[in-house]
Write a protein that holds these residues in place. Sequence first.
Motif, PDB file in Angstrom:
ATOM      1  N   GLU A 341       0.836  -1.198   0.000  1.00 33.09           N
ATOM      2  CA  GLU A 341       0.000   0.000   0.000  1.00 33.09           C
ATOM      3  C   GLU A 341       0.873   1.251   0.000  1.00 33.09           C
ATOM      4  O   GLU A 341       1.229   1.793   1.031  1.00 33.09           O
ATOM      5  N   LYS A 342       1.220   1.681  -1.188  1.00 30.02           N
ATOM      6  CA  LYS A 342       1.995   2.908  -1.333  1.00 30.02           C
ATOM      7  C   LYS A 342       1.639   3.552  -2.652  1.00 30.02           C
ATOM      8  O   LYS A 342       1.125   2.911  -3.568  1.00 30.02           O
ATOM      9  N   ASP A 343       1.908   4.845  -2.743  1.00 27.40           N
ATOM     10  CA  ASP A 343       1.622   5.577  -3.974  1.00 27.40           C
ATOM     11  C   ASP A 343       2.823   5.471  -4.900  1.00 27.40           C
ATOM     12  O   ASP A 343       3.936   5.866  -4.554  1.00 27.40           O
ATOM     13  N   ASN A 344       2.609   4.908  -6.087  1.00 28.55           N
ATOM     14  CA  ASN A 344       3.703   4.718  -7.041  1.00 28.55           C
ATOM     15  C   ASN A 344       3.759   5.820  -8.087  1.00 28.55           C
ATOM     16  O   ASN A 344       4.171   5.577  -9.223  1.00 28.55           O
ATOM     17  N   LYS A 345       3.344   7.010  -7.721  1.00 30.77           N
ATOM     18  CA  LYS A 345       3.374   8.118  -8.659  1.00 30.77           C
ATOM     19  C   LYS A 345       4.814   8.390  -9.110  1.00 30.77           C
ATOM     20  O   LYS A 345       5.737   8.460  -8.304  1.00 30.77           O
ATOM     21  N   THR A 346       4.989   8.545 -10.406  1.00 30.86           N
ATOM     22  CA  THR A 346       6.304   8.801 -10.989  1.00 30.86           C
ATOM     23  C   THR A 346       6.509  10.293 -11.205  1.00 30.86           C
ATOM     24  O   THR A 346       5.645  10.965 -11.776  1.00 30.86           O
ATOM     25  N   LEU A 351      12.278  11.829 -14.119  1.00 32.92           N
ATOM     26  CA  LEU A 351      12.497  10.810 -15.140  1.00 32.92           C
ATOM     27  C   LEU A 351      13.139  11.423 -16.376  1.00 32.92           C
ATOM     28  O   LEU A 351      14.084  10.856 -16.936  1.00 32.92           O
ATOM     29  N   TYR A 352      12.663  12.580 -16.797  1.00 36.90           N
ATOM     30  CA  TYR A 352      13.199  13.219 -17.999  1.00 36.90           C
ATOM     31  C   TYR A 352      14.638  13.688 -17.786  1.00 36.90           C
ATOM     32  O   TYR A 352      15.508  13.483 -18.640  1.00 36.90           O
ATOM     33  N   ASP A 460       2.229   2.028 -11.704  1.00 42.45           N
ATOM     34  CA  ASP A 460       1.336   2.943 -11.012  1.00 42.45           C
ATOM     35  C   ASP A 460      -0.089   2.623 -11.483  1.00 42.45           C
ATOM     36  O   ASP A 460      -0.546   3.143 -12.501  1.00 42.45           O
ATOM     37  N   GLU A 461      -0.770   1.735 -10.765  1.00 36.80           N
ATOM     38  CA  GLU A 461      -2.092   1.283 -11.193  1.00 36.80           C
ATOM     39  C   GLU A 461      -3.129   2.400 -11.107  1.00 36.80           C
ATOM     40  O   GLU A 461      -4.105   2.401 -11.864  1.00 36.80           O
ATOM     41  N   LYS A 462      -2.902   3.355 -10.231  1.00 33.65           N
ATOM     42  CA  LYS A 462      -3.852   4.448 -10.075  1.00 33.65           C
ATOM     43  C   LYS A 462      -3.872   5.347 -11.309  1.00 33.65           C
ATOM     44  O   LYS A 462      -4.922   5.837 -11.726  1.00 33.65           O
ATOM     45  N   ARG A 463      -2.716   5.567 -11.924  1.00 29.84           N
ATOM     46  CA  ARG A 463      -2.618   6.479 -13.064  1.00 29.84           C
ATOM     47  C   ARG A 463      -2.299   5.763 -14.376  1.00 29.84           C
ATOM     48  O   ARG A 463      -2.236   6.388 -15.421  1.00 29.84           O
ATOM     49  N   GLY A 464      -2.057   4.459 -14.313  1.00 29.47           N
ATOM     50  CA  GLY A 464      -1.779   3.699 -15.517  1.00 29.47           C
ATOM     51  C   GLY A 464      -0.410   3.952 -16.102  1.00 29.47           C
ATOM     52  O   GLY A 464      -0.230   3.887 -17.321  1.00 29.47           O
ATOM     53  N   PHE A 465       0.589   4.214 -15.252  1.00 30.64           N
ATOM     54  CA  PHE A 465       1.937   4.514 -15.725  1.00 30.64           C
ATOM     55  C   PHE A 465       2.872   3.361 -15.365  1.00 30.64           C
ATOM     56  O   PHE A 465       2.893   2.894 -14.223  1.00 30.64           O
ATOM     57  N   VAL A 466       3.649   2.908 -16.350  1.00 27.17           N
ATOM     58  CA  VAL A 466       4.617   1.834 -16.134  1.00 27.17           C
ATOM     59  C   VAL A 466       6.002   2.444 -15.990  1.00 27.17           C
ATOM     60  O   VAL A 466       6.434   3.226 -16.836  1.00 27.17           O
ATOM     61  N   ARG A 467       6.683   2.082 -14.922  1.00 23.85           N
ATOM     62  CA  ARG A 467       8.033   2.587 -14.664  1.00 23.85           C
ATOM     63  C   ARG A 467       9.044   1.481 -14.944  1.00 23.85           C
ATOM     64  O   ARG A 467       8.882   0.344 -14.485  1.00 23.85           O
TER      65      ARG A 467
END
Length: 488
Positions: A341-346, A351-352, A460-467
């Motif tokens: 349970e954590k926020d995986n926001k990138t 990143l850039y 990041d399942e909340k925002r649909g972003f793959v890191r």
Amino acid sequence: MVGIAAWGAYAPRLRLSRKAVTEANAWVAPNLKAKGKGERSMANWDEDALTMAVEAARDALGPDDDRSHIASLYFASTTAPFADRLNAGIVSAALTLEKSITASDVTGSQRCGLTALGQALAAGGTALVAVGERRKARAVSAQELDFGDGAAAFVISDGPGAAEFLGRGSVTDDFVDHFRGDDGGFDYYWEERWIRDEGIVKLVPPAIRKALEVSGLSASDVDHFCFPSTFSGMAATVAKSVGIKPEAVRDNLAALMGEAGCAHGPIMLAHALEQAKAGEIILVAQFGQGAEALVFRATGEGTRPARGVTGSLADREVETNYLKFLTFNGLVDWEKGMRAEKDNKTALTTLYRNEDMILGLVGGRCRETGVIQFPRTRISVAPNNPAVDTQEPYKFAERRASILSYSADYLTFSMAPPNHYGMVVFEGGGRIMMDITDVSPGDVETGLPVRMVFRIKEVDEKRGFVRYFWKATPDRAAIAAQTAQAAE
């Protein structure tokens, strides 16, 4: 004159036993028992169409750090991780290609892999074509057993190379044998006989005849016919309809890895290139809202891959845990526990700004002291000489490495527990703390030779972003060499 200068391929190490699947589902679908033979390639949880395409491209390009000769990049897939982000841009960054290259995504049908290859050949110049596919299938479906995951890549250049390009034939027709909506869910298939009799049999032969006509060849000249299909005997039927000799029809690798969607035609082409003799004619075709057909003449020259299809298929581990397959493909909603349970926001700005380090695994080398480090910083970590702004880019991805120390952790969350990670040291200098993938408990030990692989780090399942980031995996070729040397 243009041709394929080099090629590569990739199949995930895990191979799901079809027997294990049919036995697990026998209570609800006993009719699938007939499909319970052989195995299908199964991507690990941290693999997708893009990471597999990167591995195939690395196989084609070889270990040389200098890839400045690549002028354009084509990435083909119907299962790319992003609908609105240049997936080819991620592939380019992982391969540390020049910023000046042209890059494009090719998608939309099961023949898009051959379409991308045809476009690169038509455009000329030095290009890289990478094709990857990881399709989802509903549990207890025929597609679950028929599908497989994999990738192939080709380096295109002026000159005949390993295979001289002779001709291309295309047919475009909105024949819907199956479709997948923009929700990225599952394929919906129409009736098999309709697909076979009205689709493949009528649309593929014209593309083949056109390709042969452009090439100045007849069907009897073909020595290797590559045509992927989940329908048994379909390639032989197509071959007969156009006059290709039966012995030219190649094994579609269904028993060894299944069918890898838009990547399967290219995979079969790569496999044919590994076995074709100089002067032999290779014809590859694939069906999908029409058909695509390409004709080549093998030269016996060019750069052969270190692994290729043969090496990838040989590097295998049978997986009999059907529940693991369902979990890795997001088909089971399981309790991951509080530690997940954590926020995986990138942070997209970070990143850039650090793209070459994160996606390309590029560290730094001090010009004054020669000290190598990761990450690259303005101040060198050289003992007694903290020089400022003296570091130049240093690529780690193709360097030999080994495990210095490691942990197999059941307390932290992992999609495939235990969570293996450790300190990896590189030949020539440099060390990185990183995850270790494609291992089971007991596989990792101090001194284990490893190689770098580009994988999914987090989603990041909340925002649909793959890191993405790089991980270490056992270098089984180096381990085998060590074992052989010790035996002598």
